[in-house]
Design a protein around this motif. Structure first.
Motif, PDB file in Angstrom:
ATOM      1  N   PHE A  96       0.826  -1.214   0.000  1.00  0.00           N
ATOM      2  CA  PHE A  96       0.000   0.000   0.000  1.00  0.00           C
ATOM      3  C   PHE A  96       0.858   1.261   0.000  1.00  0.00           C
ATOM      4  O   PHE A  96       0.440   2.290  -0.543  1.00  0.00           O
ATOM      5  N   ALA A  97       2.052   1.186   0.583  1.00  0.00           N
ATOM      6  CA  ALA A  97       2.946   2.336   0.535  1.00  0.00           C
ATOM      7  C   ALA A  97       3.307   2.661  -0.915  1.00  0.00           C
ATOM      8  O   ALA A  97       3.303   3.833  -1.327  1.00  0.00           O
ATOM      9  N   ILE A  98       3.612   1.639  -1.680  1.00  0.00           N
ATOM     10  CA  ILE A  98       3.953   1.839  -3.093  1.00  0.00           C
ATOM     11  C   ILE A  98       2.750   2.353  -3.872  1.00  0.00           C
ATOM     12  O   ILE A  98       2.856   3.294  -4.678  1.00  0.00           O
ATOM     13  N   LEU A  99       1.585   1.761  -3.622  1.00  0.00           N
ATOM     14  CA  LEU A  99       0.375   2.181  -4.340  1.00  0.00           C
ATOM     15  C   LEU A  99       0.013   3.638  -4.050  1.00  0.00           C
ATOM     16  O   LEU A  99      -0.552   4.326  -4.904  1.00  0.00           O
ATOM     17  N   THR A 100       0.341   4.120  -2.849  1.00  0.00           N
ATOM     18  CA  THR A 100       0.027   5.502  -2.490  1.00  0.00           C
ATOM     19  C   THR A 100       0.750   6.496  -3.396  1.00  0.00           C
ATOM     20  O   THR A 100       0.246   7.588  -3.677  1.00  0.00           O
ATOM     21  N   PHE A 101       1.922   6.122  -3.898  1.00  0.00           N
ATOM     22  CA  PHE A 101       2.696   7.020  -4.758  1.00  0.00           C
ATOM     23  C   PHE A 101       2.566   6.674  -6.243  1.00  0.00           C
ATOM     24  O   PHE A 101       3.311   7.208  -7.065  1.00  0.00           O
ATOM     25  N   VAL A 102       1.639   5.791  -6.580  1.00  0.00           N
ATOM     26  CA  VAL A 102       1.303   5.551  -7.983  1.00  0.00           C
ATOM     27  C   VAL A 102       0.391   6.681  -8.452  1.00  0.00           C
ATOM     28  O   VAL A 102      -0.499   7.129  -7.727  1.00  0.00           O
ATOM     29  N   THR A 103       0.588   7.157  -9.682  1.00  0.00           N
ATOM     30  CA  THR A 103      -0.192   8.286 -10.196  1.00  0.00           C
ATOM     31  C   THR A 103      -0.971   7.852 -11.439  1.00  0.00           C
ATOM     32  O   THR A 103      -0.559   8.115 -12.566  1.00  0.00           O
ATOM     33  N   PRO A 104      -2.105   7.181 -11.253  1.00  0.00           N
ATOM     34  CA  PRO A 104      -2.888   6.709 -12.404  1.00  0.00           C
ATOM     35  C   PRO A 104      -3.463   7.883 -13.199  1.00  0.00           C
ATOM     36  O   PRO A 104      -3.749   8.950 -12.643  1.00  0.00           O
ATOM     37  N   ASN A 105      -3.638   7.684 -14.473  1.00  0.00           N
ATOM     38  CA  ASN A 105      -4.157   8.727 -15.362  1.00  0.00           C
ATOM     39  C   ASN A 105      -5.678   8.730 -15.319  1.00  0.00           C
ATOM     40  O   ASN A 105      -6.361   8.429 -16.296  1.00  0.00           O
ATOM     41  N   PHE A 106      -6.233   9.076 -14.163  1.00  0.00           N
ATOM     42  CA  PHE A 106      -7.675   9.128 -13.967  1.00  0.00           C
ATOM     43  C   PHE A 106      -8.153  10.575 -14.087  1.00  0.00           C
ATOM     44  O   PHE A 106      -7.352  11.519 -14.147  1.00  0.00           O
ATOM     45  N   SER A 107      -9.467  10.734 -14.090  1.00  0.00           N
ATOM     46  CA  SER A 107     -10.039  12.069 -13.953  1.00  0.00           C
ATOM     47  C   SER A 107      -9.729  12.582 -12.545  1.00  0.00           C
ATOM     48  O   SER A 107      -9.259  11.829 -11.683  1.00  0.00           O
ATOM     49  N   TYR A 108     -10.015  13.867 -12.307  1.00  0.00           N
ATOM     50  CA  TYR A 108      -9.713  14.417 -10.983  1.00  0.00           C
ATOM     51  C   TYR A 108     -10.445  13.626  -9.897  1.00  0.00           C
ATOM     52  O   TYR A 108      -9.857  13.302  -8.852  1.00  0.00           O
ATOM     53  N   GLY A 109     -11.714  13.293 -10.147  1.00  0.00           N
ATOM     54  CA  GLY A 109     -12.479  12.518  -9.168  1.00  0.00           C
ATOM     55  C   GLY A 109     -11.876  11.141  -8.950  1.00  0.00           C
ATOM     56  O   GLY A 109     -11.815  10.646  -7.821  1.00  0.00           O
ATOM     57  N   GLY A 110     -11.428  10.518 -10.041  1.00  0.00           N
ATOM     58  CA  GLY A 110     -10.803   9.206  -9.929  1.00  0.00           C
ATOM     59  C   GLY A 110      -9.501   9.265  -9.152  1.00  0.00           C
ATOM     60  O   GLY A 110      -9.199   8.377  -8.344  1.00  0.00           O
ATOM     61  N   LYS A 111      -8.727  10.330  -9.394  1.00  0.00           N
ATOM     62  CA  LYS A 111      -7.485  10.505  -8.638  1.00  0.00           C
ATOM     63  C   LYS A 111      -7.763  10.650  -7.143  1.00  0.00           C
ATOM     64  O   LYS A 111      -7.042  10.103  -6.297  1.00  0.00           O
ATOM     65  N   LEU A 112      -8.810  11.397  -6.817  1.00  0.00           N
ATOM     66  CA  LEU A 112      -9.148  11.616  -5.410  1.00  0.00           C
ATOM     67  C   LEU A 112      -9.568  10.304  -4.751  1.00  0.00           C
ATOM     68  O   LEU A 112      -9.167  10.008  -3.610  1.00  0.00           O
ATOM     69  N   ILE A 113     -10.357   9.491  -5.449  1.00  0.00           N
ATOM     70  CA  ILE A 113     -10.770   8.184  -4.915  1.00  0.00           C
ATOM     71  C   ILE A 113      -9.554   7.300  -4.692  1.00  0.00           C
ATOM     72  O   ILE A 113      -9.428   6.616  -3.665  1.00  0.00           O
ATOM     73  N   TRP A 114      -8.633   7.294  -5.670  1.00  0.00           N
ATOM     74  CA  TRP A 114      -7.407   6.493  -5.532  1.00  0.00           C
ATOM     75  C   TRP A 114      -6.608   6.933  -4.309  1.00  0.00           C
ATOM     76  O   TRP A 114      -6.096   6.107  -3.560  1.00  0.00           O
ATOM     77  N   ALA A 115      -6.514   8.247  -4.119  1.00  0.00           N
ATOM     78  CA  ALA A 115      -5.777   8.764  -2.966  1.00  0.00           C
ATOM     79  C   ALA A 115      -6.431   8.312  -1.658  1.00  0.00           C
ATOM     80  O   ALA A 115      -5.737   7.920  -0.710  1.00  0.00           O
ATOM     81  N   TYR A 116      -7.754   8.346  -1.597  1.00  0.00           N
ATOM     82  CA  TYR A 116      -8.455   7.921  -0.374  1.00  0.00           C
ATOM     83  C   TYR A 116      -8.220   6.440  -0.088  1.00  0.00           C
ATOM     84  O   TYR A 116      -7.904   6.046   1.041  1.00  0.00           O
ATOM     85  N   VAL A 117      -8.380   5.602  -1.102  1.00  0.00           N
ATOM     86  CA  VAL A 117      -8.255   4.151  -0.903  1.00  0.00           C
ATOM     87  C   VAL A 117      -6.837   3.781  -0.470  1.00  0.00           C
ATOM     88  O   VAL A 117      -6.638   3.039   0.496  1.00  0.00           O
ATOM     89  N   THR A 118      -5.852   4.305  -1.178  1.00  0.00           N
ATOM     90  CA  THR A 118      -4.472   3.917  -0.878  1.00  0.00           C
ATOM     91  C   THR A 118      -3.988   4.515   0.438  1.00  0.00           C
ATOM     92  O   THR A 118      -3.338   3.839   1.234  1.00  0.00           O
ATOM     93  N   TYR A 119      -4.295   5.783   0.686  1.00  0.00           N
ATOM     94  CA  TYR A 119      -3.791   6.435   1.885  1.00  0.00           C
ATOM     95  C   TYR A 119      -4.469   5.904   3.149  1.00  0.00           C
ATOM     96  O   TYR A 119      -3.815   5.699   4.184  1.00  0.00           O
ATOM     97  N   LEU A 120      -5.784   5.679   3.080  1.00  0.00           N
ATOM     98  CA  LEU A 120      -6.487   5.111   4.245  1.00  0.00           C
ATOM     99  C   LEU A 120      -6.001   3.689   4.525  1.00  0.00           C
ATOM    100  O   LEU A 120      -5.819   3.300   5.681  1.00  0.00           O
ATOM    101  N   GLY A 121      -5.785   2.927   3.457  1.00  0.00           N
ATOM    102  CA  GLY A 121      -5.257   1.574   3.647  1.00  0.00           C
ATOM    103  C   GLY A 121      -3.868   1.591   4.238  1.00  0.00           C
ATOM    104  O   GLY A 121      -3.551   0.804   5.140  1.00  0.00           O
TER     105      GLY A 121
END
Length: 440
Positions: A96-121
């Motif tokens: 999860f530490a590695i996934l937190t610094f992955v930068t997927p090419n999502f929309s802004y909303g998708g990026k925010l969801i990714w940040a929540y899932v990885t950072y909370l995990g």
């Protein structure tokens, strides 16, 4: 003091215990020092969105700390209560530490969801591998001086890695990314993560739990909570830990912004962070100082040293004297080393005090350490990101006067006030009560 021959642990175990904090700090310091910058200037989130994320994450972490503490206190395994957590959660933590610094090419909303899932995990898994470092300490030995030595070794390695991360992260980001900070941060966290995984597993292999009383080791939560309400030293230490991590979060997160936007030289960040090496001086001073005075008095001296260093930083900032600023960082770091080096040792004392009250609940009592870390970092992140938003901060642009003023407040004055408050709170700590109870 007992001779070393009578002590329970030997150097391979002591080093392995200390390296557990080094393992966690490789990732943790990336979170506290660079994640806000990564989210705003690299990943592309707004400061207000990051502020909300940090608040949600810290609220979740506060609850998770208590849950992990309960899990430890109700764990029955051939490895003990705390030790199995190093084995069970190390791989998910690094992933999860590695996934937190992955930068997927999502929309802004998708990026925010990714940040929540990885950072909370990541927050949950950090608690799962870090809280046992504190909870296992009082079960390793019953010798007060040995526990102090173990705590100092732990903090020496933890502070060493903290400095390594602070100094070498940005150069590594450049090395791996060659100007592409997305790739640079990802490459850096992969390297840190692999090293962290190896060190956590090493701790599991070499560390042992020796002193546990099965008759009081698995008490109902209601009984434990009643004990906490009467454990005054634990309450005081919980507040001190919160305040320490509050000031740490505010200062660490603001450092890169101060040098990038106020001084206009981001390349000075590794130099400034390099002076935090002085924290190791403070950590090593603990052994000598506690030979002649109480742990409470030693920590009070540490707070005064940190406060003095912060005042010198203020003089450097407003006098525009870079060398004075660096001197302030150096002195402040010595004080911080004394403070944080004593935290796990004094929490171990409150755990032993709880056992003197007939309740061995090292998991829940140790959760105050992670509780203070998470709550302090959360409020610190909220203050920093919130003030950035209110002042009109715009990433990678010249900042307005309000933002530059806010950066100075975060870097200088708010930390000064918190250090003063920390001194007043610790003055209420009744160390003699613990000594009398343990001896009885």
């Amino acid at each position: 003091m007992k001779s070393s021959a009578e002590w329970s642990t030997r150097w391979p175990e002591r080093i392995s215990y200390g390296l557990s904090d080094a393992a966690d700090n490789l990732i943790f310091q990336m979170m506290t020092t660079y994640l806000l910058f990564f989210y705003t200037d690299v990943y592309g989130l707004t400061p207000s969105a990051v502020a909300i994320l940090f608040v949600v994450a810290r609220v979740a972490d506060v609850v998770e700390s208590f849950i992990i503490g309960i899990m430890i206190d109700h764990t029955h395994s051939r490895f003990g209560k705390s030790r199995p957590f190093f084995l069970w959660y190390s791989v998910p933590y690094v992933a999860f530490a590695i996934l937190t610094f992955v930068t997927p090419n999502f929309s802004y909303g998708g990026k925010l969801i990714w940040a929540y899932v990885t950072y909370l995990g990541l927050g949950f898994l950090y608690t799962a591998v870090n809280l046992p470092i504190t909870s296992i300490l009082p079960t390793m030995s019953q010798n007060t001086r040995e526990l102090t030595l173990l705590g100092v070794i732990r903090q020496f390695f933890g502070s060493s890695v903290q400095i390594i991360v602070a100094v070498f992260t940005l150069p590594l980001v450049w090395l791996f990314g060659h100007g592409n900070q997305q790739m640079g941060f990802l490459g850096t966290i992969i390297v840190f993560g692999i090293i962290s995984l190896f060190l956590i597993i090493n701790t599991f292999v070499h560390v042992r739990e020796r002193f546990s009383n099965p008759h009081i080791a698995h008490q109902p939560v209601k009984v434990v909570l009643n004990m906490l309400a009467h454990n005054q030293p634990w309450i005081i230490m919980s507040i001190v830990i919160f305040m320490y991590w509050l000031v740490t979060a505010i200062k660490n997160q603001t450092t890169i912004y101060y040098f990038k936007y106020t001084l206009g030289n981001e390349g000075l960040v590794p130099w400034a962070n390099g002076f935090t090496l002085a924290a190791l001086i403070g950590v090593l001073m603990i052994i000598r100082l506690t030979d002649h005075q109480s742990k409470k008095k030693t920590m009070l001296h540490g707070i005064l040293i940190a406060l003095t260093g912060q005042a010198i930083i203020a003089a450097g900032v407003y006098g525009k004297w870079l060398l004075v600023l660096f001197a302030g960082v150096f002195i402040n770091s010595i004080g911080n080393g004394i403070i944080i080096g004593l935290v796990s040792i004094m929490i171990a004392d409150t755990i032993r005090y709880g056992a003197s009250m007939g309740i061995q609940a090292e998991g829940i009592l140790a959760s105050t350490d992670d509780f203070g870390v998470n709550f302090g970092l959360g409020i610190g992140g909220l203050i920093t990101a919130g003030l950035f938003h209110v002042s009109g901060y715009v990433a990678n642009q010249s900042q307005n006067a309000a933002t530059l003023s806010m950066i100075n407040w975060n870097y200088v004055w708010i930390p000064l006030v918190i250090y003063a408050g920390m001194y007043l709170v610790l003055s209420l700590y009744d160390e003699q009560r613990i000594i009398d109870a343990i001896e009885k």
